[in-house]
Design a protein around this motif. Structure first.
Motif, mmCIF file in Angstrom:
data_model
loop_
_atom_site.group_PDB
_atom_site.id
_atom_site.type_symbol
_atom_site.label_atom_id
_atom_site.label_comp_id
_atom_site.label_asym_id
_atom_site.label_seq_id
_atom_site.Cartn_x
_atom_site.Cartn_y
_atom_site.Cartn_z
ATOM 1 N N LEU A 68 0.423 -1.182 0.344
ATOM 2 C CA LEU A 68 0.223 0.045 -0.144
ATOM 3 C C LEU A 68 1.173 1.153 -0.381
ATOM 4 N N PHE A 69 -0.044 2.450 -0.377
ATOM 5 C CA PHE A 69 1.070 3.678 -0.385
ATOM 6 C C PHE A 69 0.679 4.313 0.941
ATOM 7 N N THR A 70 1.912 4.535 1.635
ATOM 8 C CA THR A 70 1.578 4.656 3.048
ATOM 9 C C THR A 70 1.772 6.708 3.503
ATOM 10 N N GLY A 71 2.542 7.639 2.526
ATOM 11 C CA GLY A 71 2.020 8.474 2.729
ATOM 12 C C GLY A 71 3.676 8.940 2.134
ATOM 13 N N VAL A 72 3.418 10.253 0.966
ATOM 14 C CA VAL A 72 4.891 11.703 0.515
ATOM 15 C C VAL A 72 5.011 12.644 1.167
ATOM 16 N N ALA A 73 6.147 12.461 1.239
ATOM 17 C CA ALA A 73 6.079 13.892 2.144
ATOM 18 C C ALA A 73 6.845 14.844 -0.186
ATOM 19 N N LEU A 74 6.939 16.449 0.474
ATOM 20 C CA LEU A 74 8.022 17.051 -0.710
ATOM 21 C C LEU A 74 8.790 18.335 0.265
ATOM 22 N N ALA A 75 10.186 18.410 -0.051
ATOM 23 C CA ALA A 75 11.212 19.485 0.285
ATOM 24 C C ALA A 75 10.813 19.609 -0.648
ATOM 25 N N GLY A 76 9.881 21.140 -0.733
ATOM 26 C CA GLY A 76 10.277 23.017 -1.769
ATOM 27 C C GLY A 76 9.478 23.483 -0.999
ATOM 28 N N ASP A 77 9.311 24.985 -2.269
ATOM 29 C CA ASP A 77 7.896 25.670 -1.645
ATOM 30 C C ASP A 77 6.989 25.408 -2.909
ATOM 31 N N GLU A 78 5.835 26.721 -2.399
ATOM 32 C CA GLU A 78 5.468 27.781 -4.078
ATOM 33 C C GLU A 78 6.362 28.474 -5.222
ATOM 34 N N ARG A 79 7.509 29.235 -4.026
ATOM 35 C CA ARG A 79 8.083 29.802 -5.729
ATOM 36 C C ARG A 79 9.588 28.637 -5.904
ATOM 37 N N SER A 80 9.572 27.664 -5.856
ATOM 38 C CA SER A 80 10.819 26.406 -6.466
ATOM 39 C C SER A 80 10.101 25.766 -6.773
ATOM 40 N N GLY A 81 9.104 25.273 -5.637
ATOM 41 C CA GLY A 81 8.702 23.859 -7.085
ATOM 42 C C GLY A 81 9.604 22.772 -5.956
ATOM 43 N N GLY A 82 8.730 21.938 -6.357
ATOM 44 C CA GLY A 82 9.664 20.597 -4.974
ATOM 45 C C GLY A 82 10.819 20.245 -5.201
ATOM 46 N N ARG A 83 11.749 20.068 -4.500
ATOM 47 C CA ARG A 83 13.493 19.767 -5.166
ATOM 48 C C ARG A 83 13.318 18.710 -4.724
ATOM 49 N N ALA A 84 12.665 17.612 -3.311
ATOM 50 C CA ALA A 84 12.601 16.549 -2.876
ATOM 51 C C ALA A 84 11.264 16.103 -2.804
ATOM 52 N N THR A 85 11.235 14.447 -3.438
ATOM 53 C CA THR A 85 10.132 14.507 -2.459
ATOM 54 C C THR A 85 9.923 12.497 -1.983
ATOM 55 N N ALA A 86 9.721 11.911 -1.325
ATOM 56 C CA ALA A 86 9.855 10.703 -0.306
ATOM 57 C C ALA A 86 8.385 10.326 -0.716
ATOM 58 N N VAL A 87 8.353 8.743 -1.150
ATOM 59 C CA VAL A 87 7.059 7.972 -1.623
ATOM 60 C C VAL A 87 7.431 6.959 0.301
ATOM 61 N N ALA A 88 6.706 6.679 0.063
ATOM 62 C CA ALA A 88 6.751 5.575 1.488
ATOM 63 C C ALA A 88 5.552 4.501 1.322
ATOM 64 N N CYS A 89 5.799 3.164 1.163
ATOM 65 C CA CYS A 89 4.682 1.791 0.861
ATOM 66 C C CYS A 89 4.721 1.098 1.823
ATOM 67 N N SER A 90 4.704 0.006 2.016
ATOM 68 C CA SER A 90 4.729 -1.185 2.717
ATOM 69 C C SER A 90 3.574 -2.145 2.288
ATOM 70 N N GLY A 91 3.880 -3.122 2.687
ATOM 71 C CA GLY A 91 3.695 -4.248 3.001
ATOM 72 C C GLY A 91 4.216 -6.073 3.443
ATOM 73 N N PRO A 92 3.686 -6.921 2.811
ATOM 74 C CA PRO A 92 4.842 -8.259 3.536
ATOM 75 C C PRO A 92 6.437 -8.008 2.952
ATOM 76 N N GLY A 93 6.917 -8.235 3.861
ATOM 77 C CA GLY A 93 8.694 -8.503 3.517
ATOM 78 C C GLY A 93 8.773 -10.057 2.818
ATOM 79 N N PRO A 94 10.134 -9.631 2.051
ATOM 80 C CA PRO A 94 9.629 -10.774 1.287
ATOM 81 C C PRO A 94 10.827 -12.668 2.683
ATOM 82 N N LEU A 95 10.883 -11.937 4.023
ATOM 83 C CA LEU A 95 11.025 -12.746 4.469
ATOM 84 C C LEU A 95 10.030 -13.024 5.609
#
Length: 213
Positions: A68-95
């Motif tokens: 599942l998608f579990t959140g998103v963060a953005l670094a930047g502002d309206e003037r400069s736009g986003g200069r970094a993004t972070a997308v979080a996901c979670s789910g069953p692990g391989p182990l």
């Protein structure tokens, strides 16, 4: 990071541009691109970041079964736009158990990826053994993209980094053993290219790692 803008490098409070500075200021790190308050995971929140950002919004797509998608963060502002993004996901692990993944795209010097990685930043270059073959590859926007292990993170996570579309790409996985996920030929889509498919993203509860890596 919820409630008010914060420093991408340390999570501390930042001062808005004003009379004596034309950029956001952290008392420790000086001029920064502020991380905007994190919104609960939703298609609308994801779409708002996609519209504002100047850098990719990477997500495994289609998501692995049960993820599942579990959140998103953005670094930047309206003037400069986003200069970094972070997308979080979670789910069953391989182990077994539950795994969490944060994918960060950022310009040089922003420092958001290093913060999630738990290392001194701002960039992964000093922590990569690029003279050696990469540990793994992902398919990012249709291009094979090599990733190297990032040395020195806390023992609870596995960290990989490389370059995609001329920008840093970080993959931070919890727990450390779930780093095996990165060896499964992960396919990453820049959600700026996804169009109407973004409406299909399944959403879960907000990842606390976005707030407290």
């Amino acid at each position: 990071m919820r409630g008010e803008p914060s420093c991408p490098k340390c999570g501390g409070r930042v001062r808005a541009p004003g009379l004596f500075a034309d950029s956001w200021q952290c008392a420790v790190h000086g001029a920064v691109h502020p991380v905007q308050p994190v919104l609960p995971p939703s298609v609308d929140a994801l779409g708002a970041v996609v519209r504002q950002t100047q850098v990719p919004v990477w997500m495994p797509w289609p998501l692995p079964v049960g993820w599942l998608f579990t959140g998103v963060a953005l670094a930047g502002d309206e003037r400069s736009g986003g200069r970094a993004t972070a997308v979080a996901c979670s789910g069953p692990g391989p182990l077994g158990g539950t795994s969490e993944l944060i994918l960060v795209a950022e310009e040089i010097g922003v420092g958001l990826g290093a913060r999630y990685a738990g290392i001194d930043g701002p960039d992964p270059g000093p922590y990569l053994s690029v003279e050696k073959p990469p540990e793994t590859k992902v398919l990012a926007a249709g291009r094979p993209t090599p990733l190297w292990h990032v040395s020195g993170p806390p023992a609870d996570r596995a960290v990989f980094a490389g370059e995609a579309r001329g920008l840093w790409l970080w993959a931070v996985v919890w727990p450390e053993q779930a780093g095996l996920l990165m060896y499964d030929e992960l396919v990453l889509t820049d959600l700026r290219d996804a169009g109407a498919e973004i409406e299909l993203v399944p959403c879960g509860a907000l990842a606390r790692r976005l707030l407290e890596p």
